[in-house]
Scaffold this active site. Structure first.
Site, PDB file in Angstrom:
ATOM      1  N   GLU A 295      -6.726  37.081  -0.217  1.00 35.87           N
ATOM      2  CA  GLU A 295      -7.040  35.928  -1.064  1.00 35.87           C
ATOM      3  C   GLU A 295      -5.956  35.699  -2.111  1.00 35.87           C
ATOM      4  O   GLU A 295      -5.629  34.556  -2.440  1.00 35.87           O
ATOM      5  CB  GLU A 295      -8.407  36.108  -1.724  1.00 35.87           C
ATOM      6  CG  GLU A 295      -9.565  36.262  -0.742  1.00 35.87           C
ATOM      7  CD  GLU A 295      -9.646  35.137   0.279  1.00 35.87           C
ATOM      8  OE1 GLU A 295      -9.240  34.004  -0.035  1.00 35.87           O
ATOM      9  OE2 GLU A 295     -10.110  35.398   1.404  1.00 35.87           O
ATOM     10  N   TYR A 382      -5.359  32.794  12.019  1.00 38.32           N
ATOM     11  CA  TYR A 382      -5.013  33.961  11.212  1.00 38.32           C
ATOM     12  C   TYR A 382      -4.095  34.907  11.982  1.00 38.32           C
ATOM     13  O   TYR A 382      -2.990  35.239  11.532  1.00 38.32           O
ATOM     14  CB  TYR A 382      -6.279  34.729  10.816  1.00 38.32           C
ATOM     15  CG  TYR A 382      -7.244  34.002   9.921  1.00 38.32           C
ATOM     16  CD1 TYR A 382      -7.404  34.387   8.593  1.00 38.32           C
ATOM     17  CD2 TYR A 382      -8.031  32.959  10.391  1.00 38.32           C
ATOM     18  CE1 TYR A 382      -8.314  33.750   7.755  1.00 38.32           C
ATOM     19  CE2 TYR A 382      -8.941  32.311   9.567  1.00 38.32           C
ATOM     20  CZ  TYR A 382      -9.077  32.708   8.255  1.00 38.32           C
ATOM     21  OH  TYR A 382      -9.977  32.067   7.438  1.00 38.32           O
TER      22      TYR A 382
END
EC number: 3.4.11.-
Length: 612
Positions: A295, A382
């Site tokens: 994050e 991803y």
């Protein structure tokens, strides 16, 4: 370059330029609604062309009033077009000259059908005394709580003024409170950096905070605060410093972390200055802190430099995973980076198998015309994206040659957007003067970008940390095939293993065979996976039990899946439960569906074949 429009928005964002957004909102916990007023500074985006028509995205909003420079202006809300929502058409009384800016203001309320907001009753929170609300806007849900150009192509600086009877968090730097009235305060926030609509966030509830670094705090409900502090304070600033060494100085001033109630549908959401995260990260042993690295990396990849549309989502997430593992490698050694990549490769294989090798959603560049971006969500952008960058790094000459490109890339596209063409051009711009253009020429760009399925190249990862996992998994598999007595396995088998190594072991045995029930029982007894506070371990074990149709765990699994809203865990469990016992799967979903965020509930309904 030919103009390519984002198919996931109905706004005419190429005609209308927005330079500032000012949002006022009042949270109504009793009615579970949000009443808002949003003002945009707008002008024509076309040189020498007046602005005569404005189209914004909305979804399930009640539009009450529209003004331009305080003059009431007619508007029309189109019939809903499925996941795209309802286009809001605004026609100024007089065309707005291209050289002139004006203020467009919209008064509105959300409705019960809002897909971005989840209101929680007090009993759904840890403390049990106060209500709670939070937003999740990615990919195209911002339009359900604010009229906007809901596309990552548009980035604007923002101010937020939110009235609530409980503390508030939003995607900006807190600027204080004001105007106490009837038991509520206005909470003020400013976001000086331009951000896209999917990064708009709002949260209000019973919150406490504590520092976890010189520029970081963690926010959560008071009863969870000390556990969160322990989990994150050791690593936060180390991660920030490692990330800055790889990229650019952190430009968002503060990096604060918010642990939400368990119904939050993602592992984390990189809202600027207020990363939202799942409580499943709290394992008690700091074993899930890699999510912080992920994050945090979004502060550069995604937030500072943003994918132009959801069709090139890999430029957000693939780059972020690549940076995440670089950060872990810097702090814990290159074998750790390699090990995390091995786990990621296995997750990519699982996603491709689930979606189908020819699926549009297994491509790096996806065609989302007529497709809901939520349906495309998987590990593909991803992991396939990260492996593409890993391959570019290998081809170009390794980390020492490739890493200096990263700050160049983030500086070049800072506060802007990027697509796969711009990304490729940037690589050539940087490496051609170094005599490395021929290296880039050797990459099969078309296959990487447009071919479905697994990547055309499988990297050669360092398996030092993985080899013990493979060895133990092979022992379990061979014993099961030979119907040996599983009592030979003991807790010493995984003594001193990291949580990641245990996860890889479970991934490998899951792919190997369906185990006899006495093996599932033995594995659970000696390794204590079902009782683990680390959800990465317990849910992997639950998948193995469901694949083997081990009924003694069904009720335990149902209770756990009904207490966690993270889609990474919820969706695979329901798919497997559906295969093992469809009636029980549907019964379980019906029991807990109102606990889940609407994004999660909608996807599980599709997984179970219950959606219309």
């Amino acid at each position: 370059m030919k103009l390519r429009l984002d198919p996931s928005t109905q706004s005419n964002y190429h005609d209308v330029s927005i330079s500032k957004l000012d949002w006022h909102a009042r949270i109504d916990f009793d009615q579970e609604l949000l009443h808002g007023k949003v003002s945009f500074v707008i002008q024509s985006a076309r040189v020498s062309q007046a602005l005569s028509h404005i189209i914004l995205d909305t979804s399930y909003l009640e539009i009450k009033n529209v003004t331009i420079n305080d003059i009431p202006t007619p508007f029309r809300v189109d019939k809903r077009r499925g996941f795209l929502g309802s286009a809001l058409h605004i026609v100024p009384a007089d065309e707005i000259p291209s050289s002139k800016s004006c203020i467009l203001t919209i008064l509105y309320s959300t409705t019960k059908d809002c897909t971005a907001l989840q209101f929680l009753k007090p009993e759904q929170t840890i403390g049990g005394k106060f209500p709670y609300v939070f937003s999740e806007c990615q990919a195209i849900h911002a339009r359900s709580f604010i009229p906007c150009q809901d596309t990552p192509s548009v980035k604007v600086p923002c101010t937020f003024k939110i009235r609530s009877k409980l503390p508030v968090i939003a995607s900006g730097i807190p600027c204080g409170t004001a105007n106490f009235c009837n038991g509520s305060l206005e909470y003020l926030f400013e976001q000086k950096n331009p951000i896209p609509s999917y990064l708009f966030c709002i949260l209000s509830g019973d919150l406490a905070s504590t520092n976890i670094g010189p520029r970081s705090s963690v926010y959560t409900e008071p009863g969870n605060l000390l556990a969160c502090k322990y989990e994150f304070e050791h690593d936060m600033e180390n991660f920030m410093e490692a990330a800055e060494q790889l990229t650019l100085p952190y430009c968002w001033t503060r990096y604060d972390f918010v642990i939400l109630p368990p119904s939050f549908p993602y592992g984390g959401m990189e809202n600027p200055n207020a990363t939202f995260a799942t409580p499943t990260l709290i394992a008690g042993d700091r074993s899930n802190v890699n999510v912080i690295a992920h994050e945090l990396a979004h502060s550069w990849s995604g937030n500072l430099v943003t994918n132009e549309s959801w069709q090139c989502f890999w430029l957000n997430e693939g780059m972020t995973v690549f940076l995440e593992r670089k950060i872990l490698g810097r702090l814990y050694g290159e074998p750790t980076r390699q090990f995390e990549a091995i786990i990621g490769w296995g997750e990519l294989e699982e996603s491709v198998k689930l979606l189908g090798e020819d699926s549009e959603y297994t491509k790096l560049i996806q065609n989302l015309e007529g497709r809901d971006p939520d349906d495309a969500f998987s590990t593909v952008p991803y992991e396939k994206g990260s492996n593409f960058l890993y391959e570019i790094e290998r081809v170009i000459g390794g980390p020492s040659v490739f890493e200096p490109f990263l700050p160049f890339y983030f500086r070049k596209f800072a506060k802007s957007t990027v697509n796969e063409v711009k990304f490729k051009h940037a690589l050539y711009e940087y490496f051609s003067p170094l005599g490395l253009a021929s290296k880039l020429d050797s990459i099969d760009w078309d296959t990487w970008y447009h071919a479905p399925g697994m990547p055309p190249v499988k990297p050669h990862f360092d398996t030092t940390l993985a080899d013990p996992c493979y060895k133990l998994a092979e022992s379990w598999t061979n014993s099961a095939k030979n119907s040996d007595d599983p009592s030979k396995f003991s807790s010493k088998d995984i003594e001193n293993w990291s949580a990641g190594q245990k996860s890889l072991f479970l991934d490998v045995v899951y792919e190997a065979v369906s185990f006899p029930h006495n093996y599932i029982k033995r594995m659970g007894d000696v390794y204590s996976f079902a009782e683990s506070k680390n959800a990465e371990l317990s849910f992997r074990f639950f998948k193995l039990a469901l694949k083997s149709k081990y009924k003694p765990l069904y009720n335990t699994i149902a209770e756990r899946v009904g207490s966690v809203g993270r889609m990474k865990f919820v969706r695979p469990i329901f798919r497997l439960l559906n295969e093992a016992d469809r009636a029980f799967a549907i019964e379980t979903f019906e029991k807990y569906k109102h606990f889940y965020h609407k994004i999660c509930a909608s996807q599980v309904e599709k997984d179970l074949g219950l959606s219309e």
